[in-house]
Scaffold this motif. Structure first.
Motif, PDB file in Angstrom:
ATOM      1  N   VAL A  30       0.884  -0.939  -0.048  1.00 37.18           N
ATOM      2  CA  VAL A  30       0.069   0.027  -0.065  1.00 37.18           C
ATOM      3  C   VAL A  30       0.830   1.070  -0.100  1.00 37.18           C
ATOM      4  O   VAL A  30       1.544   1.415   0.833  1.00 37.18           O
ATOM      5  CB  VAL A  30      -0.936   0.171   1.284  1.00 37.18           C
ATOM      6  CG1 VAL A  30      -1.960   1.245   0.954  1.00 37.18           C
ATOM      7  CG2 VAL A  30      -1.898  -1.293   1.281  1.00 37.18           C
ATOM      8  N   PHE A  31       0.551   1.964  -0.996  1.00 33.92           N
ATOM      9  CA  PHE A  31       1.656   3.375  -1.176  1.00 33.92           C
ATOM     10  C   PHE A  31       0.837   4.466  -0.620  1.00 33.92           C
ATOM     11  O   PHE A  31      -0.463   4.448  -0.810  1.00 33.92           O
ATOM     12  CB  PHE A  31       2.293   3.580  -2.610  1.00 33.92           C
ATOM     13  CG  PHE A  31       3.127   2.253  -3.012  1.00 33.92           C
ATOM     14  CD1 PHE A  31       2.704   1.426  -3.836  1.00 33.92           C
ATOM     15  CD2 PHE A  31       4.256   2.623  -2.454  1.00 33.92           C
ATOM     16  CE1 PHE A  31       3.641   0.553  -4.184  1.00 33.92           C
ATOM     17  CE2 PHE A  31       5.241   1.751  -2.822  1.00 33.92           C
ATOM     18  CZ  PHE A  31       4.741   0.653  -3.466  1.00 33.92           C
ATOM     19  N   THR A  32       1.306   5.574  -0.224  1.00 33.73           N
ATOM     20  CA  THR A  32       0.610   6.715   0.500  1.00 33.73           C
ATOM     21  C   THR A  32      -0.276   7.430  -0.609  1.00 33.73           C
ATOM     22  O   THR A  32      -1.339   7.644  -0.130  1.00 33.73           O
ATOM     23  CB  THR A  32       1.581   7.778   0.872  1.00 33.73           C
ATOM     24  OG1 THR A  32       2.356   7.314   1.947  1.00 33.73           O
ATOM     25  CG2 THR A  32       1.013   8.695   1.519  1.00 33.73           C
ATOM     26  N   PRO A  33       0.059   7.283  -1.696  1.00 31.96           N
ATOM     27  CA  PRO A  33      -0.839   8.123  -2.783  1.00 31.96           C
ATOM     28  C   PRO A  33      -2.290   7.401  -2.744  1.00 31.96           C
ATOM     29  O   PRO A  33      -3.308   8.108  -3.027  1.00 31.96           O
ATOM     30  CB  PRO A  33      -0.121   8.020  -4.041  1.00 31.96           C
ATOM     31  CG  PRO A  33       1.243   8.006  -3.805  1.00 31.96           C
ATOM     32  CD  PRO A  33       1.278   7.425  -2.392  1.00 31.96           C
ATOM     33  N   LEU A  34      -2.308   6.165  -2.580  1.00 32.94           N
ATOM     34  CA  LEU A  34      -3.395   5.656  -2.650  1.00 32.94           C
ATOM     35  C   LEU A  34      -4.322   5.421  -1.411  1.00 32.94           C
ATOM     36  O   LEU A  34      -5.547   5.476  -1.391  1.00 32.94           O
ATOM     37  CB  LEU A  34      -3.287   3.789  -2.882  1.00 32.94           C
ATOM     38  CG  LEU A  34      -4.524   3.045  -3.339  1.00 32.94           C
ATOM     39  CD1 LEU A  34      -5.093   3.555  -4.673  1.00 32.94           C
ATOM     40  CD2 LEU A  34      -4.187   1.681  -3.248  1.00 32.94           C
ATOM     41  N   VAL A  49      -2.203   3.998   5.492  1.00 36.08           N
ATOM     42  CA  VAL A  49      -0.913   4.443   5.696  1.00 36.08           C
ATOM     43  C   VAL A  49      -0.068   3.716   6.645  1.00 36.08           C
ATOM     44  O   VAL A  49       1.204   3.259   6.249  1.00 36.08           O
ATOM     45  CB  VAL A  49      -0.755   5.971   6.203  1.00 36.08           C
ATOM     46  CG1 VAL A  49       0.719   6.140   6.621  1.00 36.08           C
ATOM     47  CG2 VAL A  49      -1.083   7.053   5.067  1.00 36.08           C
ATOM     48  N   GLN A  50      -0.781   3.215   7.533  1.00 33.18           N
ATOM     49  CA  GLN A  50      -0.167   2.225   8.543  1.00 33.18           C
ATOM     50  C   GLN A  50       0.232   0.959   8.018  1.00 33.18           C
ATOM     51  O   GLN A  50       1.318   0.354   8.109  1.00 33.18           O
ATOM     52  CB  GLN A  50      -1.103   2.017   9.849  1.00 33.18           C
ATOM     53  CG  GLN A  50      -0.385   0.871  10.747  1.00 33.18           C
ATOM     54  CD  GLN A  50       0.899   1.715  11.327  1.00 33.18           C
ATOM     55  OE1 GLN A  50       0.560   2.717  11.970  1.00 33.18           O
ATOM     56  NE2 GLN A  50       1.815   0.988  11.271  1.00 33.18           N
ATOM     57  N   ILE A  55       4.493  -2.731   5.786  1.00 33.57           N
ATOM     58  CA  ILE A  55       4.995  -3.537   4.613  1.00 33.57           C
ATOM     59  C   ILE A  55       6.403  -3.111   4.221  1.00 33.57           C
ATOM     60  O   ILE A  55       7.322  -3.845   4.237  1.00 33.57           O
ATOM     61  CB  ILE A  55       4.056  -3.379   3.568  1.00 33.57           C
ATOM     62  CG1 ILE A  55       2.740  -3.975   3.766  1.00 33.57           C
ATOM     63  CG2 ILE A  55       4.680  -4.028   2.113  1.00 33.57           C
ATOM     64  CD1 ILE A  55       1.778  -3.908   3.056  1.00 33.57           C
ATOM     65  N   LEU A  56       6.669  -1.740   4.020  1.00 35.64           N
ATOM     66  CA  LEU A  56       8.024  -1.441   3.989  1.00 35.64           C
ATOM     67  C   LEU A  56       9.162  -1.510   4.975  1.00 35.64           C
ATOM     68  O   LEU A  56      10.286  -1.896   4.535  1.00 35.64           O
ATOM     69  CB  LEU A  56       7.840   0.023   3.685  1.00 35.64           C
ATOM     70  CG  LEU A  56       7.230   0.386   2.237  1.00 35.64           C
ATOM     71  CD1 LEU A  56       6.984   1.960   1.936  1.00 35.64           C
ATOM     72  CD2 LEU A  56       7.842  -0.063   1.129  1.00 35.64           C
ATOM     73  N   THR A  57       8.614  -1.550   6.115  1.00 40.79           N
ATOM     74  CA  THR A  57       9.450  -1.992   7.420  1.00 40.79           C
ATOM     75  C   THR A  57       9.834  -3.318   7.270  1.00 40.79           C
ATOM     76  O   THR A  57      11.113  -3.811   7.428  1.00 40.79           O
ATOM     77  CB  THR A  57       8.696  -1.499   8.855  1.00 40.79           C
ATOM     78  OG1 THR A  57       8.353  -0.338   8.702  1.00 40.79           O
ATOM     79  CG2 THR A  57       9.559  -2.117   9.828  1.00 40.79           C
ATOM     80  N   GLY A 136       1.642  -8.731  -9.527  1.00 44.68           N
ATOM     81  CA  GLY A 136       2.472  -7.469  -9.186  1.00 44.68           C
ATOM     82  C   GLY A 136       3.174  -6.915 -10.047  1.00 44.68           C
ATOM     83  O   GLY A 136       3.555  -7.463 -10.953  1.00 44.68           O
ATOM     84  N   CYS A 137       3.650  -5.835  -9.672  1.00 44.60           N
ATOM     85  CA  CYS A 137       4.523  -4.878 -10.490  1.00 44.60           C
ATOM     86  C   CYS A 137       5.892  -4.567  -9.825  1.00 44.60           C
ATOM     87  O   CYS A 137       6.449  -3.814 -10.575  1.00 44.60           O
ATOM     88  CB  CYS A 137       3.644  -3.442 -10.445  1.00 44.60           C
ATOM     89  SG  CYS A 137       3.636  -2.659  -8.785  1.00 44.60           S
ATOM     90  N   HIS A 138       6.297  -5.462  -9.118  1.00 44.99           N
ATOM     91  CA  HIS A 138       7.822  -5.126  -8.704  1.00 44.99           C
ATOM     92  C   HIS A 138       8.385  -6.330  -8.001  1.00 44.99           C
ATOM     93  O   HIS A 138       7.428  -7.184  -7.336  1.00 44.99           O
ATOM     94  CB  HIS A 138       7.840  -3.997  -7.798  1.00 44.99           C
ATOM     95  CG  HIS A 138       6.944  -4.178  -6.456  1.00 44.99           C
ATOM     96  ND1 HIS A 138       5.605  -3.700  -6.667  1.00 44.99           N
ATOM     97  CD2 HIS A 138       7.326  -4.432  -5.338  1.00 44.99           C
ATOM     98  CE1 HIS A 138       4.974  -3.892  -5.463  1.00 44.99           C
ATOM     99  NE2 HIS A 138       6.201  -4.417  -4.493  1.00 44.99           N
ATOM    100  N   LEU A 139       9.546  -6.579  -7.611  1.00 45.78           N
ATOM    101  CA  LEU A 139      10.064  -7.503  -6.902  1.00 45.78           C
ATOM    102  C   LEU A 139      10.111  -6.939  -5.504  1.00 45.78           C
ATOM    103  O   LEU A 139      10.143  -5.787  -5.280  1.00 45.78           O
ATOM    104  CB  LEU A 139      11.598  -8.045  -7.328  1.00 45.78           C
ATOM    105  CG  LEU A 139      11.517  -8.468  -8.538  1.00 45.78           C
ATOM    106  CD1 LEU A 139      12.972  -8.783  -9.073  1.00 45.78           C
ATOM    107  CD2 LEU A 139      10.962 -10.069  -8.702  1.00 45.78           C
ATOM    108  N   ASP A 140      10.231  -7.839  -4.396  1.00 46.99           N
ATOM    109  CA  ASP A 140      10.509  -7.421  -2.957  1.00 46.99           C
ATOM    110  C   ASP A 140      11.536  -8.246  -2.640  1.00 46.99           C
ATOM    111  O   ASP A 140      11.875  -9.261  -3.098  1.00 46.99           O
ATOM    112  CB  ASP A 140       9.296  -7.560  -2.306  1.00 46.99           C
ATOM    113  CG  ASP A 140       8.933  -9.053  -2.107  1.00 46.99           C
ATOM    114  OD1 ASP A 140       9.390  -9.919  -1.890  1.00 46.99           O
ATOM    115  OD2 ASP A 140       7.412  -9.370  -2.447  1.00 46.99           O
TER     116      ASP A 140
END
Length: 267
Positions: A30-34, A49-50, A55-57, A136-140
């Protein structure tokens, strides 16, 4: 649609390398713009946002594990990012041809579907593992970490991670790499750096590709570089053509210099 960036649906990601990704769910990034449109999913903006932060953490924790893996093996790892059609795979195969026999190399390929790019890499004699991300649109970092266990990684080797073609989402996800390298084709327009600033801000090097086509295009090279440095004053730029070989030696020298800076000797 994906609850993160609108690029896909939640569900299962099926890799061409079945042992890697079968039955592993696509994470709901989930990205902030969404979060501004949180009403679509029924979640509050604060909750969206949380989720993004969590997820990024978590991704960064996996990235740090990958970085430790690379450090222990004295590996130089590059995350190659671009939009679809930039010539990323052609540039990579040409790079491999120029380095084969001098440096141990391996490749992780990221695509939504098919193993075509991994097959092109394997044809050079270099091991490659395909990760299919499905919607999905990217690797993690977690998927990359899983892939590392299946690749024959050598000490002091060079690992290229070819990310999914996308100038948005891969910018936010650290994979444990030493550098993000953004490939921009002259067929895409010189304003891409200011249209997709997060990617160019995150990158340490921009490879301006397909310069053999410049005589046939209305593309302002200096303006493109100016836009890139407007976003990221420290970004390095190398103009290349995988087709004619122009600029490739400068790119190879950049790779060699990076290996020297990391204290990595040639294989």
């Amino acid at each position: 649609m994906c609850s993160v960036c609108g690029c896909g649906t939640l569900g299962h990601s099926h890799s061409a390398e079945h042992a890697l990704d079968d039955h592993q769910p696509v994470h709901p990034y989930v990205f902030t713009p969404l979060a501004q449109h949180a009403h679509v999913s029924g979640l509050t903006q604060a909750r969206m946002v949380q989720i993004e932060q969590d997820i990024l953490t978590k991704n960064n924790q996996y990235a740090q594990e990958n970085r430790q893996f690379f450090s222990e093996r004295a590996m130089l790892v590059l995350n190659l990012v671009s939009s679809p059609g930039s010539g990323k795979t052609s540039l990579l195969t040409e790079t491999i041809h120029r380095l084969v026999g001098q440096v141990d190399m391996a490749v992780i390929e990221g695509d939504q579907q098919t193993s075509r790019d991994a097959e092109r890499i394997r044809a050079t004699g270099v091991p490659a593992l395909q990760i299919n991300t499905g919607k999905g649109c990217h690797l993690d970092a977690q998927r990359v970490g899983t892939a590392l266990k299946q690749l024959p990684m050598q000490t002091a080797s060079l690992l290229f991670i070819e990310n999914v073609g996308n100038l948005v989402c891969p910018s936010a996800f650290d994979l444990g790499e030493a550098h993000k390298v953004v490939i921009l084709s002259v067929t895409e327009g010189e304003d891409k750096p200011i249209k997709y600033p997060d990617m160019f801000y995150a990158a340490d090097l921009m490879l301006l590709n397909k310069i053999d086509l410049l005589p046939y295009l209305d593309f302002d090279v200096e303006q493109c570089i100016q836009f890139a440095r407007q976003v990221n004053p420290s970004i390095q730029v190398i103009s290349v053509s995988a087709k004619t070989g122009e600029g490739m030696q400068d790119w190879i020298k950049w790779l060699e210099d990076e290996r020297v800076q990391q204290g990595i000797s040639n294989a």
